[in-house]
Design a protein around this motif. Structure first.
Motif, mmCIF file in Angstrom:
data_model
loop_
_atom_site.group_PDB
_atom_site.id
_atom_site.type_symbol
_atom_site.label_atom_id
_atom_site.label_comp_id
_atom_site.label_asym_id
_atom_site.label_seq_id
_atom_site.Cartn_x
_atom_site.Cartn_y
_atom_site.Cartn_z
ATOM 1 N N ARG A 135 0.833 -1.215 0.000
ATOM 2 C CA ARG A 135 0.000 0.000 0.000
ATOM 3 C C ARG A 135 0.857 1.249 0.000
ATOM 4 O O ARG A 135 0.552 2.226 -0.692
ATOM 5 N N ALA A 138 2.176 1.850 -3.435
ATOM 6 C CA ALA A 138 1.097 2.348 -4.290
ATOM 7 C C ALA A 138 0.833 3.827 -4.016
ATOM 8 O O ALA A 138 0.621 4.615 -4.951
ATOM 9 N N ASN A 139 0.859 4.230 -2.747
ATOM 10 C CA ASN A 139 0.669 5.650 -2.409
ATOM 11 C C ASN A 139 1.809 6.499 -2.958
ATOM 12 O O ASN A 139 1.581 7.594 -3.489
ATOM 13 N N ASP A 141 3.664 5.837 -5.553
ATOM 14 C CA ASP A 141 3.475 5.904 -7.005
ATOM 15 C C ASP A 141 2.374 6.889 -7.378
ATOM 16 O O ASP A 141 2.520 7.658 -8.325
ATOM 17 N N ARG A 142 1.288 6.830 -6.633
ATOM 18 C CA ARG A 142 0.165 7.730 -6.920
ATOM 19 C C ARG A 142 0.597 9.192 -6.766
ATOM 20 O O ARG A 142 0.342 10.014 -7.639
ATOM 21 N N ILE A 143 1.293 9.493 -5.697
ATOM 22 C CA ILE A 143 1.738 10.871 -5.444
ATOM 23 C C ILE A 143 2.735 11.322 -6.502
ATOM 24 O O ILE A 143 2.712 12.460 -6.957
ATOM 25 N N GLY A 145 2.821 10.210 -9.495
ATOM 26 C CA GLY A 145 2.222 10.100 -10.824
ATOM 27 C C GLY A 145 2.788 8.965 -11.640
ATOM 28 O O GLY A 145 2.809 9.012 -12.860
ATOM 29 N N GLU A 147 2.670 5.040 -12.905
ATOM 30 C CA GLU A 147 1.741 3.924 -13.054
ATOM 31 C C GLU A 147 2.410 2.670 -12.520
ATOM 32 O O GLU A 147 3.509 2.310 -12.942
ATOM 33 N N ARG A 153 -0.319 -3.679 -9.040
ATOM 34 C CA ARG A 153 -1.704 -3.212 -8.967
ATOM 35 C C ARG A 153 -2.605 -4.325 -8.456
ATOM 36 O O ARG A 153 -3.450 -4.098 -7.612
ATOM 37 N N THR A 156 -1.980 -4.808 -4.723
ATOM 38 C CA THR A 156 -2.557 -3.720 -3.955
ATOM 39 C C THR A 156 -4.069 -3.867 -3.887
ATOM 40 O O THR A 156 -4.661 -3.694 -2.817
ATOM 41 N N ASP A 157 -4.694 -4.215 -4.995
ATOM 42 C CA ASP A 157 -6.143 -4.420 -4.994
ATOM 43 C C ASP A 157 -6.528 -5.508 -4.004
ATOM 44 O O ASP A 157 -7.510 -5.381 -3.276
#
Length: 161
Positions: A135, A138-139, A141-143, A145, A147, A153, A156-157
């Motif tokens: 997690r 993933a955070n 990566d999200r911050i 930007g 993929e 993915r 994480t899901d």
């Protein structure tokens, strides 16, 4: 409140990552591998990637450092490149027989190191640590930007349900 920067998760994770890298490098060197090779070797073995671009995405690195690593891996007899029949600008990358033969020992070596380092953790704690780190990545990566690769993915899901 002035938190101790040396007790932050980011710093502690960085220390742990460097410790894992040192341990892994020392144990993989006799097998002819470096710790940075493993994501590439596993992706090639499992058919998750076969081009430099896909390998860079899978290993979560930029293309120039991936190109340098692939050149060294080719020089060291770990990979082979062949022209991509669908794209003349691209090459298909495969493992050599020698690398494929040694890869199971390298994976076993890494798993043994993880087992030793986590010996006083319960299975539940290890699962929780993996879920939390997945997690966290993933955070990040999200911050940033970025993929996430498809495998991360899916993980994480599954861990956020």
């Amino acid at each position: 409140m002035n938190p101790d920067v040396l007790s932050t998760p980011g710093h502690l994770i960085s220390l742990a990552a460097r410790g894992f890298a040192r341990l892994s490098e020392a144990r993989l060197k006799p097998l002819g591998f470096g710790v940075g090779h493993l994501p590439v070797l596993v992706a090639l073995r499992d058919g998750r990637a076969s081009t430099q671009r896909d390998l860079a995405r899978f290993a979560r690195t930029e293309q120039p450092p991936m190109a340098q690593m692939l050149a060294r891996m080719e020089r060291d007899g770990l990979i082979e490149r062949t022209p991509d029949p669908n794209d003349r600008r691209s090459s298909r990358i495969t493992l050599t027989g020698s690398a494929e033969a040694r890869l199971p020992d390298a994976v076993a070596t890494l798993l043994q190191g993880n087992h030793e380092v986590l010996c006083d953790f319960t299975d539940e704690e290890v699962g929780q640590l993996v879920a939390l780190l997945t997690r966290l990545i993933a955070n990040l990566d999200r911050i940033a930007g970025v993929e996430a690769p498809p495998d991360l993915r899916r993980e994480t899901d599954q861990t956020t349900r």
